[in-house]
Design a protein around this motif. Structure first.
Motif, short mmCIF file in Angstrom:
data_model
loop_
_atom_site.label_atom_id
_atom_site.label_comp_id
_atom_site.label_asym_id
_atom_site.label_seq_id
_atom_site.Cartn_x
_atom_site.Cartn_y
_atom_site.Cartn_z
N ALA A 9 -3.87 -50.55 -76.95
CA ALA A 9 -4.93 -51.75 -77.14
C ALA A 9 -5.61 -51.92 -76.09
O ALA A 9 -5.13 -52.35 -75.40
CB ALA A 9 -4.80 -52.78 -78.21
N LYS A 10 -6.31 -51.86 -76.12
CA LYS A 10 -7.45 -52.25 -75.09
C LYS A 10 -7.05 -53.46 -74.59
O LYS A 10 -7.51 -55.21 -75.49
CB LYS A 10 -9.34 -52.23 -75.27
CG LYS A 10 -9.55 -52.63 -74.08
CD LYS A 10 -10.77 -52.33 -73.60
CE LYS A 10 -11.56 -52.48 -72.56
NZ LYS A 10 -11.29 -51.83 -71.31
N LEU A 12 -8.13 -57.86 -73.17
CA LEU A 12 -9.48 -58.42 -72.80
C LEU A 12 -8.31 -59.74 -72.73
O LEU A 12 -7.60 -60.28 -73.28
CB LEU A 12 -9.79 -58.89 -74.50
CG LEU A 12 -10.53 -60.10 -74.77
CD1 LEU A 12 -12.07 -59.59 -73.69
CD2 LEU A 12 -11.10 -60.18 -75.71
N GLY A 112 -7.77 -52.53 -65.03
CA GLY A 112 -8.89 -51.87 -66.24
C GLY A 112 -8.79 -52.79 -67.38
O GLY A 112 -9.22 -52.02 -67.92
N ALA A 113 -8.17 -53.99 -68.01
CA ALA A 113 -8.98 -55.03 -68.72
C ALA A 113 -10.29 -55.31 -68.28
O ALA A 113 -10.95 -55.25 -67.85
CB ALA A 113 -7.67 -56.25 -69.33
N GLU A 114 -11.14 -55.93 -69.90
CA GLU A 114 -12.56 -55.93 -70.08
C GLU A 114 -12.01 -57.20 -69.92
O GLU A 114 -11.00 -58.77 -70.47
CB GLU A 114 -12.08 -56.21 -71.49
CG GLU A 114 -13.48 -56.58 -72.31
CD GLU A 114 -14.58 -55.59 -71.57
OE1 GLU A 114 -16.04 -56.36 -71.33
OE2 GLU A 114 -14.98 -54.57 -71.21
N TYR A 171 -17.02 -59.94 -78.86
CA TYR A 171 -16.20 -58.29 -79.39
C TYR A 171 -15.12 -58.28 -80.12
O TYR A 171 -14.34 -56.72 -80.82
CB TYR A 171 -14.88 -59.30 -78.31
CG TYR A 171 -15.30 -59.06 -76.91
CD1 TYR A 171 -15.22 -57.87 -75.90
CD2 TYR A 171 -14.69 -59.88 -76.86
CE1 TYR A 171 -15.62 -57.68 -75.12
CE2 TYR A 171 -16.31 -60.60 -74.84
CZ TYR A 171 -15.92 -59.22 -73.81
OH TYR A 171 -16.05 -59.52 -72.69
N TYR A 177 -6.93 -56.31 -80.25
CA TYR A 177 -7.06 -56.49 -78.45
C TYR A 177 -5.39 -56.77 -78.42
O TYR A 177 -5.33 -57.46 -78.57
CB TYR A 177 -8.52 -57.57 -77.95
CG TYR A 177 -9.17 -56.92 -77.66
CD1 TYR A 177 -10.46 -55.91 -77.02
CD2 TYR A 177 -10.21 -56.70 -79.08
CE1 TYR A 177 -11.36 -54.96 -76.72
CE2 TYR A 177 -11.56 -56.09 -79.07
CZ TYR A 177 -12.10 -55.85 -78.03
OH TYR A 177 -13.96 -55.37 -78.50
#
Length: 217
Positions: A9-10, A12, A112-114, A171, A177
């Motif tokens: 998962a990305k 956040l 690289g996180a949002e 989001y 996330y």
């Protein structure tokens, strides 16, 4: 720490602003900076009675904030506030911002996180700070009519459960996330409870951190 979220998962990463990345509140000092000491003091006198009502628990925090915004922001040009916010950011940055907080934001960006701020302070005031940090911003929105602030909010004060709702509106399902969050007050507890990786008063001295009383969502 709760479960880590979906595999792959990305991330956040969400930072509160006042008291978390900063050494103290930013909005009231901004008002003093923007309006000048004399006008600031004159307008603050109008908030004496609401302040007493708040202390006596006859008025909520959100109601007191709404009164503060009506007192200072009714009939004010949006462009003027934006300019003053730029000036305030430049003038206060070094004394206001916590170096450890700035490094943490930079580390999250580098990973690289949002990354976003999520604050109860007006977004129009915090935008220059978000721009300088190079991250997104979710804040309390002030109503603008024909380029002039009406003194009213658009939507709710961005604190408590509204922080989570605002994040979900932008989001989507936060369960998709790996949510990391930093906060320091009661207004951040729902956000921290929603995160798999929550940091309570992470940049405060050890003796002031304490432990948040979090409730599962």
């Amino acid at each position: 720490m709760l479960e880590a979220g979906p595999v792959g998962a990305k991330v956040l990463s969400v930072f509160d602003f006042d008291g978390t990345l900063t050494r103290h509140d930013s909005f009231v000092p901004f008002l003093k900076f923007a309006f000048g000491k004399q006008e600031f003091n004159r307008r603050m006198l109008k908030l004496a009675l609401p302040g007493v009502r708040f202390l006596l628990r006859q008025m909520s925090r959100d109601e007191l904030k709404a009164q503060l915004i009506r007192t200072f922001m009714t009939g004010v040009d949006k462009a003027w506030v934006q300019q003053k916010a730029e000036e305030y950011c430049k003038a206060s940055w070094n004394k206001l911002m916590r170096p450890a907080g700035l490094q943490s934001v930079a580390d999250e960006i580098g990973s690289g996180a949002e990354v976003t701020l999520c604050s109860a302070s007006p977004a129009i005031v915090l935008q220059p700070f978000a721009d300088r940090l190079g991250i997104k911003l979710i804040g309390t929105e002030l109503e603008v009519v024909d380029g002039v602030l009406s003194g009213r909010l658009t939507g709710n004060n961005c604190r408590c459960e509204n922080k989570v709702l605002r994040l979900e509106a932008i989001y989507g399902d936060l369960a998709e996330y790996r949510l990391r969050a930093w906060g320091d007050t009661r207004g951040d507890r729902e956000l921290l409870a929603a995160a798999q990786d929550a940091h309570w008063r992470h940049f405060h001295s050890a003796k002031r951190r304490g432990k948040p009383k979090l409730k599962a969502r």
